[in-house]
Scaffold this active site. Structure first.
Site, mmCIF file in Angstrom:
data_model
loop_
_atom_site.group_PDB
_atom_site.id
_atom_site.type_symbol
_atom_site.label_atom_id
_atom_site.label_comp_id
_atom_site.label_asym_id
_atom_site.label_seq_id
_atom_site.Cartn_x
_atom_site.Cartn_y
_atom_site.Cartn_z
ATOM 1 N N GLU A 409 0.856 -1.193 0.000
ATOM 2 C CA GLU A 409 0.000 0.000 0.000
ATOM 3 C C GLU A 409 0.889 1.240 0.000
ATOM 4 O O GLU A 409 0.804 2.093 0.878
ATOM 5 C CB GLU A 409 -0.988 0.006 1.180
ATOM 6 N N GLU A 418 4.620 8.684 -3.743
ATOM 7 C CA GLU A 418 5.306 8.186 -2.544
ATOM 8 C C GLU A 418 6.235 7.040 -2.902
ATOM 9 O O GLU A 418 6.507 6.148 -2.096
ATOM 10 C CB GLU A 418 4.285 7.800 -1.471
#
Length: 608
Positions: A409, A418
């Site tokens: 995730e 990210e």
């Protein structure tokens, strides 16, 4: 203001006695009055030849400071014409305007209502800007009619001169987007198109002025609004607007039924859902994106993400559908990379129980503090040998065996912001040939937006750096100008690990209405496995998901786009051995500077 309370004011055209008027307004259920600062017909001459000894307006001693500041909004004289071709009229008007604003400041009023502009209110904008620059606590409410006088007469003149949003935009642009200048939007009996109404959702609308003539009478003889007016007003309620009633009452009980109806309409707004309560503190609140490799998340941040009821349900579904495709007797090796405090581990184990498949699970996490939680969970949940906790960076770990399924995730608000591509490319070495990655693909999306609120939030930092930074923000006081378009796509397992994760794209939107572009909203859509998706793209949003807010890419200088214009934006994702960064610019409807060259202001570090 409390969630269950709407502030309602009453605009008075003539105020013989301010004390009696304020008391009457309060008795009739109003929170404040809008009162002329000077008698509406008193046009001062400001010439030395004419000197008056009597006061030019009422005394400040009639009310105390609290009553002035909380109970009265001052109204600037409407006879003032700052753009008159007659120099005497224009000069006298400017002196009167500044005199009245100075008096409002002396009274400690929180706001003044300014006369409506026109399309060519250049000198008006100059004077407003001069005054706004010197205001500290007082705001100017620029009265803007929702429709122009020509439109109210039925003339379908589809030009900027006939668009009252253009009037507002011209004044605020010439006034440098001053935060002390807001909109008091005056409703009309006929509403423009929905696309036109949405333009105001990205503007600083402080109050909505509703003339009594806009109301219709229901079967019981009481004032009400048409469904179209109700829908627009209800949509504006979420921006914490105030409502001002104006005009002569057409009901035997005076103005009371009008304010009671507004409060009734406000009470009909559904109570905030649990998700809306969670999101409330984050509305239009700028947050710096995470640095996932350089920084370790705190327990509170993990806790916030773990409250998401949708994300982990969909991850569990993805793992389940991947498992049911494996032979029943097979022991599946599943690795959770970036395991955090274990929500994906638990979701994967639940999926294994549903699919009735045996698994060997590795939970890989670099944050030593989160590893403590994982090891405690392993004991408390009785995972035993079924789950192995690995205290390492996934890019450096040497796995004892290869995985059938790799679960992560690592997605950010923009999908790849990210470092999910870089992290999963590094972890791909311990995925079997033909193995499954969850997620299997994700695409970032971009849409041009109007948001005076966000632009001014960034501008408060007063530097270039913050205008070249992408922010995580729950978009609220915005108008999305066109549907979001796909930007960058990444697929896992990566079929070509030698290829760069750098990207470039050019995006084009055609907008229906004129607008000011303050930046771009960034979103993502991810395929977890086959038909299982999660998305924060407004077009395909996963209802109820709270883990990700959109990304906001600001523009250093707002860009005006005329009706029907093509917006052309360029976005780059740049990669070196130490960092990843974005660059962006516009080439239509005008050319802007390239923001954030070489990652000089904002970047995501690749080193721990």
């Amino acid at each position: 203001m409390a969630e269950d309370h709407i502030v309602v004011g009453w605009e008075l055209t003539s105020v013989p006695d301010i004390v009696d008027s304020l008391e009457e307004a309060r008795d009739n259920g109003f929170d404040y009055v809008i009162a002329p600062l000077v008698h509406p017909r008193y046009q001062r001459s400001f010439t030395e030849a004419i000197q008056r000894d009597e006061p030019w307006t009422r005394s400040d001693l009639l009310l105390n400071s609290y009553q002035w500041s909380s109970g009265v909004v001052g109204k600037i004289s409407e006879w003032i014409n700052l753009d008159s071709n007659n120099e005497i009229v224009r000069t006298r008007g400017e002196k009167a305007f500044k005199q009245e604003v100075a008096w409002a400041t002396h009274l400690s009023l929180s706001s003044v209502l300014l006369p409506p502009p026109t399309f060519n209110s250049v000198n008006y904008a100059r004077v407003v800007n001069q005054i706004a620059l010197n205001l500290s606590y007082m705001t100017g409410w620029l009265r803007v009619p929702l429709t122009s006088p020509k439109a109210r007469l039925g003339h379908n003149d589809d030009t900027p001169e006939n668009d009252t949003w253009e009037w507002w935009n011209n004044v605020r642009s010439m006034a440098e987007h001053n935060v002390n200048l807001v909109v008091a939007l005056e409703l009309s009996a006929d509403l423009p198109s929905q696309d036109h109404l949405r333009k105001w959702f990205g503007e600083p609308v402080k109050a909505v002025i509703i003339p009594t003539e806009v109301f219709v009478t229901n079967k019981k003889g009481y004032p009400t609004l048409t469904r179209a007016h109700q829908a627009f007003l209800t949509a504006l309620f979420k921006y914490k607007i105030q409502v001002v009633l104006t005009g002569a009452p057409r009901h035997k009980e005076g103005m009371v039924p009008y304010q009671q109806y507004i409060r009734f309409l406000h009470r009909k707004v559904p109570a905030p859902t649990e998700q809306e309560q969670f999101e409330g503190p984050y509305l239009d609140y700028l947050q710096a994106p995470l640095q996932p490799l350089m920084d370790n998340l705190e327990s509170q941040t993990y806790e916030t993400f773990e409250k998401d009821p949708i994300k982990y349900r969909e991850y569990e579904n993805a793992v389940y559908h991947a498992l049911v495709k494996t032979p029943a007797e097979k022991v599946t090796v599943l690795m959770v990379v970036g395991a955090g405090r274990g929500p994906l581990v638990r979701a994967s184990l639940r999926a294994g129980e549903r699919a009735q498949r045996k698994m060997r699970v590795y939970a890989v996490e670099k944050n030593a503090n989160a590893v403590v939680t994982l090891r405690n969970l392993r004991l408390s949940m009785g995972w035993g040998d079924m789950v192995t906790i690995v205290d390492q960076d996934m890019r450096k770990w040497e796995a004892p065996e290869k995985a059938d399924i790799l679960v992560s995730e690592l997605l950010g608000s923009f999908g790849d912001n990210e470092l999910s591509p870089e992290c999963l490319d590094g972890a791909q070495s311990f995925l079997k040939e033909g193995g499954i990655s969850i997620p299997s693909a994700y695409t970032s999306f971009l849409a041009p937006i109007t948001s005076s609120k966000l632009y001014n939030e960034v501008r408060t930092y007063n530097d270039r750096k913050h205008f070249e930074t992408a922010y995580v923000v729950k978009l609220h006081n915005i108008n999305q100008l066109a549907p979001a378009l796909p930007c960058f796509t990444f697929v896992h397992p990566n079929p070509d690990l030698k290829s760069s994760n750098a990207r470039y794209t050019k995006l084009r939107w055609e907008i229906k209405e004129s607008a000011t572009i303050h930046g771009f909203g960034g979103f993502f859509d991810a395929t977890l496995f086959e038909h299982v998706h999660i998305s924060i793209n407004p077009e395909t949003f996963s209802e109820g998901m709270i883990s990700w807010f959109p990304l906001y890419f600001p523009l250093r200088v707002p860009v005006y786009a005329p009706k029907g214009a093509v917006i052309e934006a360029h976005f780059w994702r740049n990669v070196t051995s130490t960092k990843v960064w974005y660059e962006w610019c516009l080439t239509s409807p005008s050319v802007t500077t390239i923001h954030n060259p070489n990652g000089r202001s904002y970047w995501i570090g690749l080193q721990t």
